[in-house]
Write an enzyme that holds these catalytic residues in place. Structure first.
Site, PDB file in Angstrom:
ATOM      1  N   THR A  77       0.860  -1.273  -0.018  1.00  0.00           N
ATOM      2  CA  THR A  77       0.094  -0.159  -0.270  1.00  0.00           C
ATOM      3  C   THR A  77       0.885   1.127   0.025  1.00  0.00           C
ATOM      4  O   THR A  77       2.014   1.435   0.375  1.00  0.00           O
ATOM      5  CB  THR A  77      -1.068   0.104   1.167  1.00  0.00           C
ATOM      6  OG1 THR A  77      -0.149  -0.257   2.569  1.00  0.00           O
ATOM      7  CG2 THR A  77      -1.931  -1.207   1.277  1.00  0.00           C
ATOM      8  N   GLY A 155      -0.284   2.050  -6.088  1.00  0.00           N
ATOM      9  CA  GLY A 155       0.851   2.777  -6.078  1.00  0.00           C
ATOM     10  C   GLY A 155       1.110   3.409  -7.364  1.00  0.00           C
ATOM     11  O   GLY A 155       0.114   3.377  -8.412  1.00  0.00           O
ATOM     12  N   VAL A 159       6.142   1.416 -10.370  1.00  0.00           N
ATOM     13  CA  VAL A 159       6.274   0.140  -9.471  1.00  0.00           C
ATOM     14  C   VAL A 159       5.303  -0.918  -9.765  1.00  0.00           C
ATOM     15  O   VAL A 159       5.569  -2.202  -9.497  1.00  0.00           O
ATOM     16  CB  VAL A 159       6.215   0.697  -8.000  1.00  0.00           C
ATOM     17  CG1 VAL A 159       6.189  -0.632  -7.069  1.00  0.00           C
ATOM     18  CG2 VAL A 159       7.120   1.605  -7.637  1.00  0.00           C
ATOM     19  N   GLU A 177      -3.459  -1.179  -8.697  1.00  0.00           N
ATOM     20  CA  GLU A 177      -4.284  -0.049  -8.756  1.00  0.00           C
ATOM     21  C   GLU A 177      -3.347   1.104  -9.288  1.00  0.00           C
ATOM     22  O   GLU A 177      -2.504   1.449  -8.028  1.00  0.00           O
ATOM     23  CB  GLU A 177      -5.140   0.219  -7.580  1.00  0.00           C
ATOM     24  CG  GLU A 177      -5.891   1.492  -7.568  1.00  0.00           C
ATOM     25  CD  GLU A 177      -6.724   1.826  -6.478  1.00  0.00           C
ATOM     26  OE1 GLU A 177      -7.438   2.743  -6.431  1.00  0.00           O
ATOM     27  OE2 GLU A 177      -6.143   1.227  -5.175  1.00  0.00           O
ATOM     28  N   CYS A 211      -5.285   8.880  -6.327  1.00  0.00           N
ATOM     29  CA  CYS A 211      -5.163   8.088  -7.954  1.00  0.00           C
ATOM     30  C   CYS A 211      -6.409   8.452  -8.730  1.00  0.00           C
ATOM     31  O   CYS A 211      -6.410   8.102  -9.755  1.00  0.00           O
ATOM     32  CB  CYS A 211      -4.899   6.737  -7.537  1.00  0.00           C
ATOM     33  SG  CYS A 211      -6.029   5.854  -6.364  1.00  0.00           S
TER      34      CYS A 211
END
Length: 240
Positions: A77, A155, A159, A177, A211
């Protein structure tokens, strides 16, 4: 660290820790904690409704479908929602019967550690396993381990590509996500003031660190002048 965790022993103390660690407004930090509790309540309700399904799609054959735990879930996370995003991943994993490997963001770990401590207090030992550290040192061994059957990551897109590449050799079930480019559209018949107030939230919530923040704004020519003037005025009134 111990002092920060002690301070967060109440809901208000926890909210203040989230605010101090991430920079979000205190009201938003309180809202994040309330939303996190909802995730666990919803998953608990769904767990009570879970039952075997009996299907008879083929004449003469009866199919029994029952839920089974997949295996260990790796939960990775980010820092911008250090409690609600972990809650959104951990709660369904627990409801499915999956133990969790949890790696909070190394940028804002304390708020997440309060959640981990709270869960440890109420769950059997080893159900939630929280590890802090540099991402590669922690995550790479997890994704290569045969007991880990699913990884859920929120993130950056950069990544996310690394996680997907590490998961690919084992066809590890993967939920990513990543960075968004959400549009905000203002149509010719829009209520300009209402649209402005909505965009203020969509763009500036959590100091813009979201996001799903609006990153492209499309405005119809008919209302463009009024909208831009009103949005600039409203933005200048914001207190940072």
């Amino acid at each position: 660290v111990a002092g920060d965790l002690d301070t967060a022993s109440t809901a208000e103390g926890w909210a203040r820790l989230v605010s101090r660690e991430t920079g979000k407004r205190l009201a938003e930090a309180r809202g994040e904690l309330a939303l996190s509790a909802v995730y666990f309540r919803v998953m608990a309700d769904l767990l009570e409704e879970q039952q075997e399904l009996v299907l008879q799609a083929v004449p003469g054959a009866v199919h029994h479908v029952e839920p089974r735990p997949l295996g260990v879930a790796a939960v990775l996370t980010p820092w911008n929602f250090p409690v609600s995003i972990p809650a959104r991943k951990i709660a369904p994993a627990l409801a499915a019967g999956c133990p969790v490997l949890f790696k909070p963001s190394e940028v804002a770990p304390l708020s997440s550690m309060v959640l981990a401590t709270l869960l440890d207090r109420h769950l059997p030992a080893g159900t939630i396993n929280t590890v802090l550290g540099e991402p590669a040192d922690v995550v790479d061994p997890w994704l290569a381990h045969g007991e880990v059957q699913v990884v859920s990551f929120t993130g950056s897109t950069r990544v996310g590509r690394l996680v997907a590449a590490a998961a690919a050799p084992r066809f590890l079930r993967t939920v990513l996500e990543l960075g968004g480019c959400a549009p905000f559209i203002v149509l010719p018949d829009a209520d300009v003031e209402h649209a402005v107030q909505t965009l203020l939230v969509a763009k500036y919530r959590n100091n813009g660190q979201s996001c799903i923040a609006a990153n492209q704004v499309f405005v119809a020519r008919e209302v463009a002048g009024d909208f831009v003037d009103a949005f600039v005025t409203a933005t200048e009134r914001l207190v940072v």
